[in-house]
Design a protein around this motif. Structure first.
Motif, PDB file in Angstrom:
ATOM      1  N   ILE A  37       0.856  -1.181   0.000  1.00 59.80           N
ATOM      2  CA  ILE A  37       0.000   0.000   0.000  1.00 59.80           C
ATOM      3  C   ILE A  37       0.897   1.237   0.000  1.00 59.80           C
ATOM      4  O   ILE A  37       1.789   1.349   0.833  1.00 59.80           O
ATOM      5  N   GLU A  38       0.666   2.118  -0.941  1.00 55.58           N
ATOM      6  CA  GLU A  38       1.403   3.380  -0.996  1.00 55.58           C
ATOM      7  C   GLU A  38       0.471   4.495  -0.537  1.00 55.58           C
ATOM      8  O   GLU A  38      -0.640   4.643  -1.062  1.00 55.58           O
ATOM      9  N   LEU A  39       0.921   5.284   0.439  1.00 55.75           N
ATOM     10  CA  LEU A  39       0.012   6.286   0.982  1.00 55.75           C
ATOM     11  C   LEU A  39       0.756   7.496   1.524  1.00 55.75           C
ATOM     12  O   LEU A  39       1.977   7.496   1.679  1.00 55.75           O
ATOM     13  N   SER A  40      -0.010   8.510   1.818  1.00 57.81           N
ATOM     14  CA  SER A  40       0.483   9.693   2.511  1.00 57.81           C
ATOM     15  C   SER A  40      -0.513  10.036   3.611  1.00 57.81           C
ATOM     16  O   SER A  40      -1.685  10.308   3.328  1.00 57.81           O
ATOM     17  N   SER A  41      -0.060  10.005   4.853  1.00 55.55           N
ATOM     18  CA  SER A  41      -0.933  10.369   5.963  1.00 55.55           C
ATOM     19  C   SER A  41      -1.299  11.841   5.898  1.00 55.55           C
ATOM     20  O   SER A  41      -2.348  12.252   6.394  1.00 55.55           O
ATOM     21  N   ARG A  42      -0.447  12.639   5.290  1.00 55.24           N
ATOM     22  CA  ARG A  42      -0.695  14.081   5.207  1.00 55.24           C
ATOM     23  C   ARG A  42      -1.730  14.408   4.136  1.00 55.24           C
ATOM     24  O   ARG A  42      -2.712  15.123   4.391  1.00 55.24           O
ATOM     25  N   SER A  43      -1.529  13.898   2.923  1.00 52.41           N
ATOM     26  CA  SER A  43      -2.426  14.251   1.820  1.00 52.41           C
ATOM     27  C   SER A  43      -3.662  13.364   1.757  1.00 52.41           C
ATOM     28  O   SER A  43      -4.673  13.747   1.165  1.00 52.41           O
ATOM     29  N   GLY A  44      -3.574  12.158   2.298  1.00 48.34           N
ATOM     30  CA  GLY A  44      -4.700  11.226   2.240  1.00 48.34           C
ATOM     31  C   GLY A  44      -4.631  10.245   1.088  1.00 48.34           C
ATOM     32  O   GLY A  44      -5.458   9.326   1.004  1.00 48.34           O
ATOM     33  N   VAL A  45      -3.654  10.399   0.212  1.00 44.36           N
ATOM     34  CA  VAL A  45      -3.503   9.473  -0.914  1.00 44.36           C
ATOM     35  C   VAL A  45      -3.287   8.047  -0.400  1.00 44.36           C
ATOM     36  O   VAL A  45      -2.458   7.821   0.483  1.00 44.36           O
ATOM     37  N   GLY A  46      -4.034   7.090  -0.933  1.00 49.52           N
ATOM     38  CA  GLY A  46      -3.839   5.688  -0.591  1.00 49.52           C
ATOM     39  C   GLY A  46      -4.472   5.226   0.698  1.00 49.52           C
ATOM     40  O   GLY A  46      -4.380   4.040   1.038  1.00 49.52           O
ATOM     41  N   LEU A  47      -5.123   6.113   1.427  1.00 49.51           N
ATOM     42  CA  LEU A  47      -5.658   5.721   2.736  1.00 49.51           C
ATOM     43  C   LEU A  47      -6.831   4.747   2.632  1.00 49.51           C
ATOM     44  O   LEU A  47      -7.041   3.944   3.541  1.00 49.51           O
ATOM     45  N   ASP A  48      -7.591   4.797   1.553  1.00 53.04           N
ATOM     46  CA  ASP A  48      -8.720   3.871   1.426  1.00 53.04           C
ATOM     47  C   ASP A  48      -8.251   2.415   1.470  1.00 53.04           C
ATOM     48  O   ASP A  48      -8.891   1.558   2.094  1.00 53.04           O
ATOM     49  N   ALA A  49      -7.133   2.138   0.808  1.00 54.37           N
ATOM     50  CA  ALA A  49      -6.595   0.772   0.825  1.00 54.37           C
ATOM     51  C   ALA A  49      -6.136   0.390   2.218  1.00 54.37           C
ATOM     52  O   ALA A  49      -6.330  -0.750   2.670  1.00 54.37           O
ATOM     53  N   TRP A  50      -5.515   1.337   2.931  1.00 53.78           N
ATOM     54  CA  TRP A  50      -5.086   1.078   4.305  1.00 53.78           C
ATOM     55  C   TRP A  50      -6.288   0.831   5.211  1.00 53.78           C
ATOM     56  O   TRP A  50      -6.290  -0.095   6.017  1.00 53.78           O
ATOM     57  N   PHE A  51      -7.322   1.640   5.074  1.00 58.29           N
ATOM     58  CA  PHE A  51      -8.507   1.483   5.909  1.00 58.29           C
ATOM     59  C   PHE A  51      -9.169   0.126   5.656  1.00 58.29           C
ATOM     60  O   PHE A  51      -9.702  -0.504   6.577  1.00 58.29           O
ATOM     61  N   ALA A  52      -9.149  -0.321   4.407  1.00 59.25           N
ATOM     62  CA  ALA A  52      -9.693  -1.651   4.102  1.00 59.25           C
ATOM     63  C   ALA A  52      -8.890  -2.728   4.822  1.00 59.25           C
ATOM     64  O   ALA A  52      -9.456  -3.691   5.358  1.00 59.25           O
ATOM     65  N   PHE A  53      -7.566  -2.581   4.837  1.00 64.06           N
ATOM     66  CA  PHE A  53      -6.726  -3.540   5.560  1.00 64.06           C
ATOM     67  C   PHE A  53      -7.025  -3.514   7.050  1.00 64.06           C
ATOM     68  O   PHE A  53      -7.125  -4.568   7.695  1.00 64.06           O
ATOM     69  N   VAL A  54      -7.190  -2.341   7.612  1.00 67.44           N
ATOM     70  CA  VAL A  54      -7.512  -2.211   9.035  1.00 67.44           C
ATOM     71  C   VAL A  54      -8.793  -2.959   9.369  1.00 67.44           C
ATOM     72  O   VAL A  54      -8.883  -3.663  10.380  1.00 67.44           O
ATOM     73  N   ARG A  55      -9.761  -2.871   8.494  1.00 65.82           N
ATOM     74  CA  ARG A  55     -11.044  -3.552   8.717  1.00 65.82           C
ATOM     75  C   ARG A  55     -10.952  -5.050   8.460  1.00 65.82           C
ATOM     76  O   ARG A  55     -11.901  -5.783   8.722  1.00 65.82           O
ATOM     77  N   GLY A  56      -9.838  -5.502   7.910  1.00 62.90           N
ATOM     78  CA  GLY A  56      -9.704  -6.930   7.600  1.00 62.90           C
ATOM     79  C   GLY A  56     -10.233  -7.284   6.247  1.00 62.90           C
ATOM     80  O   GLY A  56     -10.489  -8.454   5.949  1.00 62.90           O
TER      81      GLY A  56
END
Length: 220
Positions: free
Chosen positions: A198-217
């Protein structure tokens, strides 16, 4: 080989065996409570706490979350995370450069696990020691930032080989630091073939949807 080497190996094996037993107990505790425990590992400064801050803020009201934070000293990170309305308990490890299953087990009574869906275990910033210690987590996320260079997976293959997902952070800085995205992915795949990235930026929000999906399992 000196005469002391076999004893050193035996002691390490015994320590890890005891840790694995406690980790199994933790895993059973999490499963009984319906909690998804996620172990976050990285080198210092890769952005674990920043990613947790963004996650706690953006998923507030959607997912019930809390954090156990491991650091050698201070409660700075736990204090940062509490500002986002989530419970964060600090585990001060002293001279120990990683969390272990017993440390996690000791802090669990402070949480109302029945009221949680996700418990983040923010490990000590280190890409060596944490690789050997199962905490009882459901998943392990290993973070690497664009500012660290593309060769971290090759330098620390054991850590990356334990990952269920690799997260490349600080993508907003990739161009500025000359980060070679393709090379980094190639190196990750050499250390852990087929691992989701997963490629993301906590600052800009890019890629966070994929991370959030992982968090939810829901996968990466």
């Amino acid at each position: 080989m000196t005469a002391t080497n076999p004893r050193i190996v035996t002691v390490r094996q015994n320590i890890l065996k005891a840790n694995d037993h406690t980790a199994a107990e933790n895993r059973a505790t999490f499963a009984a409570a319906g909690v998804r425990a996620i172990n976050l590992a990285s080198s210092p400064g890769a952005g674990k706490t920043a990613l947790l801050e963004r996650t706690l803020r953006d998923l507030a009201g959607q997912v019930s979350m809390a954090v156990a934070v491991g650091d050698l000293a201070t409660e700075n990170d736990a204090a940062r995370l509490r500002q986002h309305g989530a419970q964060a308990e600090q585990i001060v490890t002293g001279t120990i450069c990683h969390l272990d299953a017993a440390m996690v087990q000791a802090v669990l009574p402070r949480f109302d696990l029945a009221g949680l869906e996700v418990l983040f275990l923010e490990n000590v910033g280190n890409l060596v020691c944490p690789s050997s210690y199962d905490l009882g987590e459901a998943a392990r996320a290993v973070l690497i930032s664009t500012t660290e260079g593309e060769d971290k997976p090759l330098k620390y293959p054991t850590m990356f080989n334990t990952a269920d997902v690799v997260v490349i952070t600080k993508m907003d800085l990739a161009d500025a630091v000359g980060f070679d995205q393709d090379l980094c992915r190639e190196n990750i795949d050499r250390a852990r073939p087929g691992v989701p990235v997963i490629e993301l930026s906590s600052r800009s929000g890019v890629g966070l949807d994929a991370w959030f999906a992982f968090v939810r399992g829901e996968g990466a």
